[in-house]
Design a protein around this motif. Structure first.
Motif, PDB file in Angstrom:
ATOM      1  N   ALA A 150       0.932  -1.337   0.090  1.00 22.26           N
ATOM      2  CA  ALA A 150       0.005  -0.014   0.008  1.00 22.26           C
ATOM      3  C   ALA A 150       0.810   1.258  -0.013  1.00 22.26           C
ATOM      4  O   ALA A 150       0.562   2.261  -0.848  1.00 22.26           O
ATOM      5  CB  ALA A 150      -0.948  -0.058   1.186  1.00 22.26           C
ATOM      6  N   GLN A 151       1.884   1.294   0.825  1.00 20.27           N
ATOM      7  CA  GLN A 151       2.837   2.495   0.833  1.00 20.27           C
ATOM      8  C   GLN A 151       3.421   2.687  -0.555  1.00 20.27           C
ATOM      9  O   GLN A 151       3.664   3.857  -1.011  1.00 20.27           O
ATOM     10  CB  GLN A 151       3.822   2.102   1.706  1.00 20.27           C
ATOM     11  CG  GLN A 151       3.432   2.108   3.296  1.00 20.27           C
ATOM     12  CD  GLN A 151       4.520   1.830   4.268  1.00 20.27           C
ATOM     13  OE1 GLN A 151       5.697   1.501   3.917  1.00 20.27           O
ATOM     14  NE2 GLN A 151       4.236   1.754   5.619  1.00 20.27           N
ATOM     15  N   GLN A 152       3.880   1.691  -1.351  1.00 21.11           N
ATOM     16  CA  GLN A 152       4.285   1.705  -2.591  1.00 21.11           C
ATOM     17  C   GLN A 152       3.324   2.334  -3.447  1.00 21.11           C
ATOM     18  O   GLN A 152       3.592   3.241  -4.386  1.00 21.11           O
ATOM     19  CB  GLN A 152       5.033   0.364  -3.072  1.00 21.11           C
ATOM     20  CG  GLN A 152       6.159   0.024  -2.534  1.00 21.11           C
ATOM     21  CD  GLN A 152       7.332   1.023  -2.597  1.00 21.11           C
ATOM     22  OE1 GLN A 152       7.640   1.335  -3.330  1.00 21.11           O
ATOM     23  NE2 GLN A 152       8.036   1.067  -1.435  1.00 21.11           N
ATOM     24  N   GLN A 153       1.946   1.792  -3.513  1.00 20.08           N
ATOM     25  CA  GLN A 153       0.965   2.457  -4.076  1.00 20.08           C
ATOM     26  C   GLN A 153       0.889   3.734  -3.800  1.00 20.08           C
ATOM     27  O   GLN A 153       0.504   4.640  -5.175  1.00 20.08           O
ATOM     28  CB  GLN A 153      -0.188   1.659  -4.119  1.00 20.08           C
ATOM     29  CG  GLN A 153      -1.498   2.036  -4.496  1.00 20.08           C
ATOM     30  CD  GLN A 153      -1.916   1.538  -6.055  1.00 20.08           C
ATOM     31  OE1 GLN A 153      -0.970   0.794  -6.649  1.00 20.08           O
ATOM     32  NE2 GLN A 153      -2.491   2.357  -6.794  1.00 20.08           N
ATOM     33  N   ARG A 154       0.867   4.298  -2.840  1.00 22.80           N
ATOM     34  CA  ARG A 154       0.559   5.799  -2.336  1.00 22.80           C
ATOM     35  C   ARG A 154       1.785   6.470  -2.841  1.00 22.80           C
ATOM     36  O   ARG A 154       1.475   7.823  -3.265  1.00 22.80           O
ATOM     37  CB  ARG A 154       0.439   5.779  -1.146  1.00 22.80           C
ATOM     38  CG  ARG A 154      -0.795   5.028  -0.506  1.00 22.80           C
ATOM     39  CD  ARG A 154      -0.990   5.430   0.945  1.00 22.80           C
ATOM     40  NE  ARG A 154      -2.113   4.601   1.573  1.00 22.80           N
ATOM     41  CZ  ARG A 154      -1.682   3.447   2.380  1.00 22.80           C
ATOM     42  NH1 ARG A 154      -0.637   3.465   2.795  1.00 22.80           N
ATOM     43  NH2 ARG A 154      -2.805   2.661   2.986  1.00 22.80           N
ATOM     44  N   ALA A 155       2.820   5.915  -3.153  1.00 23.21           N
ATOM     45  CA  ALA A 155       4.033   6.541  -3.565  1.00 23.21           C
ATOM     46  C   ALA A 155       4.109   6.466  -5.204  1.00 23.21           C
ATOM     47  O   ALA A 155       4.947   7.310  -5.853  1.00 23.21           O
ATOM     48  CB  ALA A 155       5.311   5.941  -3.154  1.00 23.21           C
ATOM     49  N   GLY A 156       2.777   6.367  -5.862  1.00 18.82           N
ATOM     50  CA  GLY A 156       2.773   6.298  -7.110  1.00 18.82           C
ATOM     51  C   GLY A 156       3.331   5.106  -8.170  1.00 18.82           C
ATOM     52  O   GLY A 156       3.444   5.163  -9.133  1.00 18.82           O
ATOM     53  N   ARG A 157       3.517   3.987  -7.396  1.00 21.64           N
ATOM     54  CA  ARG A 157       3.866   2.746  -7.927  1.00 21.64           C
ATOM     55  C   ARG A 157       2.948   1.808  -8.169  1.00 21.64           C
ATOM     56  O   ARG A 157       1.786   2.117  -7.765  1.00 21.64           O
ATOM     57  CB  ARG A 157       5.014   2.259  -7.464  1.00 21.64           C
ATOM     58  CG  ARG A 157       6.402   2.991  -7.531  1.00 21.64           C
ATOM     59  CD  ARG A 157       7.610   2.408  -6.647  1.00 21.64           C
ATOM     60  NE  ARG A 157       8.923   3.153  -6.852  1.00 21.64           N
ATOM     61  CZ  ARG A 157       9.035   3.949  -5.857  1.00 21.64           C
ATOM     62  NH1 ARG A 157       8.447   3.792  -4.620  1.00 21.64           N
ATOM     63  NH2 ARG A 157      10.222   4.811  -5.983  1.00 21.64           N
ATOM     64  N   ARG A 158       2.802   0.804  -9.344  1.00 16.63           N
ATOM     65  CA  ARG A 158       1.807   0.015  -9.518  1.00 16.63           C
ATOM     66  C   ARG A 158       2.238  -1.564  -9.601  1.00 16.63           C
ATOM     67  O   ARG A 158       3.393  -1.636 -10.163  1.00 16.63           O
ATOM     68  CB  ARG A 158       1.043   0.410 -10.939  1.00 16.63           C
ATOM     69  CG  ARG A 158       0.328   1.797 -11.008  1.00 16.63           C
ATOM     70  CD  ARG A 158      -0.618   2.022  -9.857  1.00 16.63           C
ATOM     71  NE  ARG A 158      -1.124   3.253  -9.953  1.00 16.63           N
ATOM     72  CZ  ARG A 158      -0.952   4.130  -9.289  1.00 16.63           C
ATOM     73  NH1 ARG A 158       0.002   4.024  -8.194  1.00 16.63           N
ATOM     74  NH2 ARG A 158      -1.455   5.337  -9.408  1.00 16.63           N
ATOM     75  N   LEU A 159       1.337  -2.448  -8.875  1.00 12.57           N
ATOM     76  CA  LEU A 159       1.692  -3.867  -9.001  1.00 12.57           C
ATOM     77  C   LEU A 159       0.803  -4.573  -9.612  1.00 12.57           C
ATOM     78  O   LEU A 159      -0.401  -4.660  -9.036  1.00 12.57           O
ATOM     79  CB  LEU A 159       1.988  -4.304  -7.522  1.00 12.57           C
ATOM     80  CG  LEU A 159       2.125  -5.894  -7.403  1.00 12.57           C
ATOM     81  CD1 LEU A 159       3.379  -6.285  -8.070  1.00 12.57           C
ATOM     82  CD2 LEU A 159       2.378  -5.906  -5.715  1.00 12.57           C
ATOM     83  N   PHE A 160       0.913  -5.414 -10.760  1.00  9.70           N
ATOM     84  CA  PHE A 160       0.003  -6.123 -11.305  1.00  9.70           C
ATOM     85  C   PHE A 160       0.161  -7.768 -11.325  1.00  9.70           C
ATOM     86  O   PHE A 160       1.435  -8.165 -11.605  1.00  9.70           O
ATOM     87  CB  PHE A 160      -0.479  -5.543 -12.610  1.00  9.70           C
ATOM     88  CG  PHE A 160      -0.972  -4.242 -13.076  1.00  9.70           C
ATOM     89  CD1 PHE A 160      -2.100  -3.642 -12.446  1.00  9.70           C
ATOM     90  CD2 PHE A 160       0.173  -3.405 -13.392  1.00  9.70           C
ATOM     91  CE1 PHE A 160      -2.577  -2.531 -12.913  1.00  9.70           C
ATOM     92  CE2 PHE A 160      -0.282  -1.947 -13.623  1.00  9.70           C
ATOM     93  CZ  PHE A 160      -1.268  -1.880 -13.058  1.00  9.70           C
ATOM     94  N   VAL A 161      -0.692  -8.742 -11.063  1.00 10.34           N
ATOM     95  CA  VAL A 161      -0.295  -9.989 -11.175  1.00 10.34           C
ATOM     96  C   VAL A 161      -1.447 -10.491 -11.925  1.00 10.34           C
ATOM     97  O   VAL A 161      -2.500  -9.890 -12.266  1.00 10.34           O
ATOM     98  CB  VAL A 161      -0.170 -10.727  -9.858  1.00 10.34           C
ATOM     99  CG1 VAL A 161       1.137 -10.150  -9.065  1.00 10.34           C
ATOM    100  CG2 VAL A 161      -1.474 -10.755  -9.146  1.00 10.34           C
TER     101      VAL A 161
END
Length: 411
Positions: free
Chosen positions: A187-198
């Motif tokens: 969640a912290q990485q998402q809020r920092a503007g990054r994206r994770l997809f599986v």
């Protein structure tokens, strides 16, 4: 003596009938096909093909296009393939690369199957060598625990659609790793503007599904941890060995299995989204396998399990080659290059990626970690481990020119 033999045969017959009846009674009921359109769970979307883009842009394209990259630097993308047991070597390569300052700061990370779990650790900056060794140790213990289960019991479980004991143990261990702390890091990485997809494969609808893991993790949903865990486990649910996972929204559920059934890796929608804005990209691809892995002549037994294993290996080989060729063509059409890190040709691998032998998994990780550290410390550094993907590197130079000079496509 005759009476004893008669009694033995009668007992065997009774047990056989009893087991057959029990199996018939315990077989799972076929699920009814849901009506269309199906409402997808929060954070999941159908992975669009290039043909469908003109009608409706892929959801992961829309999500990726909203990224704001500061300055003029290119967008950094990491994609990780499926790989089963071979992913242990890939984990070593990824861990060694992650020891370089700033290397893990990718804007977008995608993963499929075992690569989905690796992608999650990479995205969350959770690739510390000792932590990875502990995780591999937990997987190894799960495998060893299942070694005592009799083969006919495993076969019975597969027939009943409950998955093998070793598969269930592995998923239990993986599920325990996807805890509150890991989801909060995502969640912290998402809020920092990054994206994770599986991705997973929806067996009910026959579609590849993309899960926006960061969006789910950063949401206000009370069950966000369970949702993240469910999506990641679905992505690595190898058919037959693992029981399919039922995932639904409201009252409609569909059956999900390994994302590698349809796509061994994916990045298509992201490439199109970024190039539509003429943004430069740096694509790094972790291949949990060998780039050039020719099929060798083998002694084949007429046993059904041996024939099935060989047929699946051949299907996977063709699937890999065609997908890599499409990746080369697509990136060339958009003026991009891909760097790839793959298992060296001289590394000995198990015949099948789903053997899940405990010593082998730990050995592959240690080998991948140490070899990669040596390469990274050498004169070529990062570019020596992550080399440019070319037609020659995958043995397709006769089909594709070494320098692909294709006309740029319209955004």
């Amino acid at each position: 003596m005759a009476r004893i033999l008669l009694f033995v045969f009668a007992a065997i017959g009774f047990v056989t009938v009893l087991l057959g009846t029990a199996t018939f009674v315990m077989l799972p009921e076929p699920a009814k096909a849901p009506s269309h359109p199906i409402e997808r769970p929060f954070g999941s979307h159908v992975l669009k093909t290039a043909v469908e883009w003109s009608e409706d842009p892929p959801a992961e394209l829309i999500a990726a296009s909203k990224l704001e990259v500061p300055g003029d630097r290119p967008l950094r993308v990491l994609m990780i393939s499926m790989g089963g047991e071979y992913a242990a070597y890939g984990a070593g390569m990824l861990t060694a690369s992650g020891e370089q300052p700033g290397w893990l700061d990718f804007d977008i990370v995608t993963g499929v199957s075992a690569g989905g779990l690796l992608a999650t650790f990479a995205f969350a900056h959770a690739l510390e060598p000792e932590a990875m060794k502990r995780r591999l140790g937990a997987f190894a213990a799960a495998v060893e625990e299942a070694d005592s289960v009799l083969p006919f019991i495993e076969a019975w479980r597969v027939v009943l659609g409950r998955g093998t004991t070793v598969a269930n143990n592995l998923q239990a261990v993986a599920g325990a790793m996807i805890d509150d702390a890991l989801v909060e890091k995502i969640a912290q990485q998402q809020r920092a503007g990054r994206r994770l997809f599986v991705s997973s494969t929806d067996l009910t609808t026959g579609e590849a599904i993309v899960w926006d893991i960061g969006l789910i993790a950063a949401s206000d949903l009370e069950d966000r941890v369970a949702r993240v865990r469910s999506a990641l486990l679905a992505s690595m649910t190898v058919p037959v060995l693992f029981a399919p996972r039922s995932i639904g929204a409201r009252s409609v559920s569909t059956w999900h299995v390994d994302g590698g059934v349809m796509h061994p890796f994916f990045v298509s929608g992201i490439v199109r989204a970024m190039r539509s804005g003429q943004r430069d990209m740096e694509l790094d691809f972790l291949l949990n396998g060998k780039l050039r892995d020719p099929i060798e002549v083998a002694d084949i037994s007429p046993r059904p399990d041996k024939v099935t294993a060989r047929a699946l290996k051949l299907l996977q080989h063709v699937h890999w080659r065609s997908t890599l060729q499409v990746l080369l063509l697509e990136t060339a059409m958009r003026g991009l290059t891909v760097r790839v890190a793959a298992i060296p040709s001289e590394v000995a691998l198990p015949e099948h990626a789903v053997d899940f032998a405990a010593p082998v998994m730990i050995g592959l990780f240690e080998d991948g970690l140490q070899r990669s550290r040596q390469v990274l410390a050498g004169p070529g550094g990062d570019d020596a481990l992550w080399q440019r993907l070319t037609p020659k590197s995958i043995g397709a130079e006769r089909m594709l020119p070494e320098t692909l000079q294709l006309p740029a496509t319209k955004p």
